[in-house]
Structures are given as structure tokens and as C-alpha cells.
Design an enzyme around this catalytic site. Structure first.
Site, mmCIF file in Angstrom:
data_model
loop_
_atom_site.group_PDB
_atom_site.id
_atom_site.type_symbol
_atom_site.label_atom_id
_atom_site.label_comp_id
_atom_site.label_asym_id
_atom_site.label_seq_id
_atom_site.Cartn_x
_atom_site.Cartn_y
_atom_site.Cartn_z
ATOM 1 C CB CYS A 99 71.375 126.315 84.202
ATOM 2 S SG CYS A 99 70.887 128.134 85.496
ATOM 3 N NE ARG A 133 67.386 131.858 91.676
ATOM 4 C CZ ARG A 133 68.837 132.004 91.438
ATOM 5 N NH1 ARG A 133 69.165 132.733 92.181
ATOM 6 N NH2 ARG A 133 69.295 131.058 91.196
ATOM 7 C CG HIS A 195 68.289 123.131 85.363
ATOM 8 N ND1 HIS A 195 69.443 122.715 85.753
ATOM 9 C CD2 HIS A 195 68.249 124.197 86.173
ATOM 10 C CE1 HIS A 195 70.047 123.754 86.267
ATOM 11 N NE2 HIS A 195 69.377 124.636 86.523
HETATM 12 N N1 GLN Z 1 73.986 131.108 88.850
HETATM 13 C C1 GLN Z 1 73.418 131.424 87.458
HETATM 14 C C2 GLN Z 1 72.283 131.801 88.065
HETATM 15 O O1 GLN Z 1 71.599 131.878 89.480
HETATM 16 C C3 GLN Z 1 73.640 129.898 87.330
HETATM 17 C C4 GLN Z 1 72.041 129.149 88.181
HETATM 18 C C5 GLN Z 1 72.124 127.417 87.851
HETATM 19 O O2 GLN Z 1 72.910 127.020 87.384
HETATM 20 N N2 GLN Z 1 70.547 126.854 88.105
HETATM 21 O O3 GLN Z 1 72.238 133.073 87.392
#
Ligand code: GLN
Length: 268
Positions: A99, A133, A195
Site C-alpha cells: 500500500c 476510498r 493488507h
Molecule cells: N495513503 C495511501 C492511500 O490511501 C496509503 C494507504 C495505505 O497504506 N493503506 O492511498
């Protein structure tokens, strides 16, 4: 009972465990260290913090996800160790970057507010923060078989024209929710949004990284022990089945809704 002699010593570097390690990504380091030891090798875990030197010998790297703010906190240090990481990556050192660190291994992460965080360019990818998101369970087809995990990112990543993805999305969003790709893979470097953490749930991926690390550390082919992964396998298979059937159902209801209303309905 006497302990058998170690097959070799593997140095595992966890990049930025304070700033970049969320949604259980520390589990990747724990999984790698535990499996390395169960395979009969010694494992030294080195936590790399900003401002510290990297150890002279390094065989395997892990970097996790983080907030945008965490990414800006590691940016300066990445610029310092970037040349070394580039050299190691092109030389075949295995690395798994999740990520936020995946984004930093690309050319740049441009945040939703327009802040440009330059990356290392080890992977030919570029990421832009979006207002929505991409969150949920995710299933991929990869060179290591089916892989399952959990994604939560606002960054949408586009691959450069020759860049190989890590996998193809069967359920979930992946790099950008549009082109069906997930992550990126160059030499033995894997960048991924998964993750979960990804490695305990998908031991084949963990062992591919360990095999490359063991070869580099010892100069000999990997000598795996037989490990019992039945619990991880069962958990993964059930989760994949659940996610694929949910995504098939939502695709079906979206289709129904579209014909009923005659409008646009996202299949996700
Ligand atoms: N900041 C990044 C995003 O939201 C990474 C998020 C994360 O590592 N889960 O795209």
C-alpha cells in the site's frame, strides 16, 4: 534433543515499522521470520527507522502501509537509502511493499490535496489520491495462485506501459478499480495493496520471497522444510469462496438495477 545446524542466516529489513505499518502489516515481518526459522534458517530482523544506516548485509525487505502523513515522514530517508534499494532490487533482492510503501516504490504519490511525494521509481507506477476510498476484501489471480487480502486506499495507481502487475483482480478494486490489475512486480520486488496481512494468509507468496532470500544469503538453492499450512489454506479458501460469491451477487443485482432503471449503476 539437539537442534539441527542452521542452513544459513537471513537478514530481514522492516522499513519504517513506526511510520508505515498499519492494518496488521507487521504480521508480514512476523510471518517471514517465523517461516524462515521453521525452514531451518536463522533470521535476523532489522527495524529500519529514518536516519539509521541500513545493515551491510541485507537479504529481504518488507514495507507496510500508512497514512499520507506517514509517507511524507519517510520521504527524506527514502531519498537517502534510495540508491542502495535500487541496486539491491535490480540485483534480485526480494522485497514486499504494501500500500503506502508500494506507492513510494513507484515514481510518485500525488495526494488528494495535490502534494507531490516523489517515489523511488523502482516500480513503473504512479499514484494519485482520489476523493473516494477503495475498501474491502480482495481476491487476485497471480503467478503464485489465488491470493486473498484486504485493501483500503484512496490512491489510484496506474502502471507504466511495460510494467507487470502482481495479479489480476477477481473481486475488489486493485490498483485503480478500472483496469483489473493489482500491484506490480519487477525482478523479485512485489508491490501490492493487499493488507490482511498478505503473507500469513498466502504462504506461497511468503515462501517465494524466502526462497530468493535464502539463495542470496547462502549462495545455495533454497532448502525448504515441509511446513503444515493447512489452517492458512483453509482460511484462504473459505475467504476466497465468500468474496467471489458476494461479488458475483452484487454484479448480478447491479445488472438488474441497471435494466430496471435504465441508468448507470456501478458493478462494485
Ligand atoms: N495513503 C495511501 C492511500 O490511501 C496509503 C494507504 C495505505 O497504506 N493503506 O492511498
Amino acid at each position: 534433543m539437539s537442534t539441527p545446524p542452521s542452513k544459513g542466516r537471513i537478514v530481514l529489513v522492516h522499513l519504517y515499522p513506526r511510520e508505515m505499518s498499519i492494518y496488521g502489516d507487521l504480521g508480514n515481518t512476523r510471518c517471514l521470520a517465523a517461516r524462515i526459522r521453521r525452514h531451518g534458517y536463522e533470521c535476523v530482523v532489522h527495524d529500519h527507522h529514518p536516519g539509521m544506516p541500513l545493515p551491510e548485509q541485507t537479504h529481504l525487505f518488507m514495507g507496510g502501509g500508512g497514512q499520507d502523513s506517514g509517507q511524507s515522514r519517510v520521504e527524506d530517508d527514502l531519498a537517502v537509502i534510495g540508491d542502495r534499494l535500487h541496486g539491491l532490487a535490480s540485483d534480485g533482492t526480494p522485497m514486499v511493499m504494501i500500500c503506502g510503501m508500494y506507492q513510494m516504490f513507484g515514481h510518485a504519490f500525488i495526494t488528494h490535496d495535490g502534494v507531490d511525494l516523489p517515489g523511488l521509481g523502482i516500480l513503473d507506477v504512479t499514484t494519485r489520491g482520489q476523493s473516494t476510498r477503495m475498501i474491502g476484501g480482495i481476491v487476485l489471480d497471480t503467478g503464485f495462485g489465488e491470493v486473498v487480502g484486504f485493501e483500503n486506499h484512496s490512491g489510484a495507481t496506474m502502471l507504466g506501459s511495460g510494467q507487470q502487475p502482481f495479479g489480476q483482480v477477481r473481486a475488489g478494486f486493485g490498483n485503480n478499480g478500472v483496469d483489473g490489475t493489482e500491484g506490480a512486480r519487477t525482478h523479485n520486488v512485489i508491490g501490492s495493496y493487499l493488507h490482511g496481512p498478505i503473507l500469513p494468509a498466502n504462504p506461497r507468496v511468503a515462501d517465494a520471497l524466502i526462497a530468493a532470500a535464502a539463495e542470496r544469503a547462502t549462495g545455495r538453492p533454497f532448502e525448504p522444510a515441509e511446513l503444515d499450512d493447512s489452517v492458512a489454506d483453509e482460511a484462504r479458501i473459505r475467504q476466497i469462496r465468500r468474496l467471489l460469491s458476494t461479488s458475483a451477487k452484487s454484479a448480478k443485482s447491479a445488472k438488474g438495477a441497471k435494466s430496471a432503471k435504465g441508468g448507470w449503476v456501478s458493478s462494485r
